[in-house]
Design an enzyme around this catalytic site. Sequence first.
Site, short mmCIF file in Angstrom:
data_model
loop_
_atom_site.label_atom_id
_atom_site.label_comp_id
_atom_site.label_asym_id
_atom_site.label_seq_id
_atom_site.Cartn_x
_atom_site.Cartn_y
_atom_site.Cartn_z
N LYS A 15 0.79 -1.41 0.00
CA LYS A 15 -0.01 0.00 -0.11
C LYS A 15 1.02 1.25 0.27
CE LYS A 15 -2.07 -1.29 3.93
NZ LYS A 15 -1.62 -2.61 4.35
N ARG A 90 -8.70 -0.73 10.96
CA ARG A 90 -8.12 -2.13 11.01
C ARG A 90 -9.00 -3.00 11.80
NH1 ARG A 90 -1.60 -1.27 10.01
NH2 ARG A 90 -1.31 -3.30 9.46
N ARG A 159 12.53 -3.54 9.28
CA ARG A 159 11.62 -3.30 10.47
C ARG A 159 11.57 -4.59 11.24
NH1 ARG A 159 6.36 -1.11 7.62
NH2 ARG A 159 5.29 -2.69 9.36
N ARG A 170 0.83 -11.40 11.95
CA ARG A 170 0.17 -10.32 11.36
C ARG A 170 -0.85 -10.84 10.24
NH1 ARG A 170 4.04 -6.19 9.02
NH2 ARG A 170 2.78 -4.48 9.72
#
Length: 212
Positions: A15, A90, A159, A170
């Site tokens: 995204k 979310r 990250r 996730r």
Amino acid sequence: MKNIIVLFGKPGAGKGTRVSEFLVGREELYEVLSVGNLLRKARKEQTELGKKAESYMDSGALVPDEIINEIVIEGIKTSNKNVFLDGYPRTVGQAKAMLKAGIYPDKVVNFDVSDEVVLQRARDRIVCEKCGEPYTTNSFKPPKKQGYCDKCGSKLVRRADDDEKVVRQRLQVYQEQTCPVLNILMGNYIKIYTVNNAQKDADKKFAEIMEH
Ligand code: AMP
């Protein structure tokens, strides 16, 4: 009236990359409200918010709704540009809070990719430690100068939540908590567009959707 566009999709669906390409030459018109970037900045600065968010982020869990709703709704209301919401809403609770605050996005762009693509992208991704701009260690979007951000010159880092175990967690959280958000938005007559974000012409598809 400013437009609000929700960027939807699995973590690592691309995204941020897609929107940053689109924004070249359009920076004056749009602002990207990236919840992940806001939280990473808060962590780095060790603010109250950053300290609260840390343990959730490292385990691949979502930060509690109350904390997130407050910062994002405030951010949308105070912006005087069109807003891309990257990573919000979310959860069903966040979607409901957003609508309750009178914020009805103009459209949702759902970036569709397989879990395999997400896992590979996490292996290949590096981001600017200061501004969050994403790059890749493969030939897709390498920085001009290895190890440094094209935009602000700061160092590029991996990250912590791109670790494979965390990425799998996730993806599960996405399936369970984020997917149901689409139904809430559709139920409120918000138009959903889907882009297959593993295809070569995904950038064109996204630009077309933005013209609608
Ligand atoms: P992202 O960079 O969007 O993948 O977000 C990184 C991490 O920030 C997520 O794994 C969550 O821990 C947290 N986060 C980002 N957006 C949200 C949100 N809308 N609600 C709760 N937690 C979030």
